[in-house]
Design an enzyme around this catalytic site. Sequence first.
Site, PDB file in Angstrom:
ATOM      1  N   ARG A  85       4.557  48.553  19.345  1.00 12.52           N
ATOM      2  CA  ARG A  85       4.060  49.685  18.573  1.00 12.52           C
ATOM      3  C   ARG A  85       3.963  49.380  17.074  1.00 12.52           C
ATOM      4  O   ARG A  85       4.725  48.593  16.537  1.00 12.52           O
ATOM      5  CB  ARG A  85       4.945  50.912  18.799  1.00 12.52           C
ATOM      6  CG  ARG A  85       4.786  51.514  20.175  1.00 12.52           C
ATOM      7  CD  ARG A  85       5.743  52.653  20.423  1.00 12.52           C
ATOM      8  NE  ARG A  85       7.137  52.199  20.440  1.00 12.52           N
ATOM      9  CZ  ARG A  85       8.166  53.013  20.618  1.00 12.52           C
ATOM     10  NH1 ARG A  85       7.955  54.308  20.782  1.00 12.52           N
ATOM     11  NH2 ARG A  85       9.398  52.532  20.645  1.00 12.52           N
TER      12      ARG A  85
ATOM     13  N   ASP B   9       8.401  45.619  22.348  1.00 12.09           N
ATOM     14  CA  ASP B   9       7.862  46.824  21.715  1.00 12.09           C
ATOM     15  C   ASP B   9       6.713  46.407  20.805  1.00 12.09           C
ATOM     16  O   ASP B   9       6.921  45.756  19.788  1.00 12.09           O
ATOM     17  CB  ASP B   9       8.951  47.536  20.916  1.00 12.09           C
ATOM     18  CG  ASP B   9       8.556  48.947  20.489  1.00 12.09           C
ATOM     19  OD1 ASP B   9       7.346  49.236  20.473  1.00 12.09           O
ATOM     20  OD2 ASP B   9       9.455  49.748  20.180  1.00 12.09           O
TER      21      ASP B   9
END
Length: 199
Positions: free
Chosen positions: A128, A126
């Site tokens: 983000r 991930d």
Amino acid sequence: MSLDFIQKSQLPTRWGMFELHGFHDAAKDKEHIVLSLGPISGAGSVLVRIHSECLTGDSLFSLRCDCGSQLEEAMRLIAKEGRGAVLYLRQEGRGIGLLNKIKAYHLQDEGADTVEANEQLGFDPDMRDYSMCQSIFEHFEIDNVRLLTNNPKKVQALEEMGIVVSERIALQTGQNPHNEAYLAVKAGKLGHLFDKNKS
């Protein structure tokens, strides 16, 4: 990370009349938007969804994920409440971009799960970043939210920037035979919180 507010306009939707607010991140040349409904500035705890762009789910109706269904449910719940906001962040594919996401989908077609596919492409599971949310919350004078999410990392990110998360509201929708394994990996490897009794 500081974002520049650009402009706002009305956005009629099937759930009601939202306002569309545009922001620009000059450092990364990224554009982000906020969909708001009703009074949200300095108005106590606000119902909020932080949603990362998913072209395949949000716009192309993909059943490989639950993203599009979550976006629709968030807008429906905000409209039902009469006020709230969706922060729509341009970080496709958990931050790896659209073309790399297609490469990851290809690896998933060959048997990798969503985390393994990202790692095989040389990315973290991930990628983000939620730091841009701070500028957005400051713009709207929001310091207390009820967060629509299954992801405890979003709660942690907001709390670290000084936003009070008074409640985490599960957003469990869009399950289907095509995304069963994907959702299992989100829970098992990425720590998302799901109620197994809900379908």
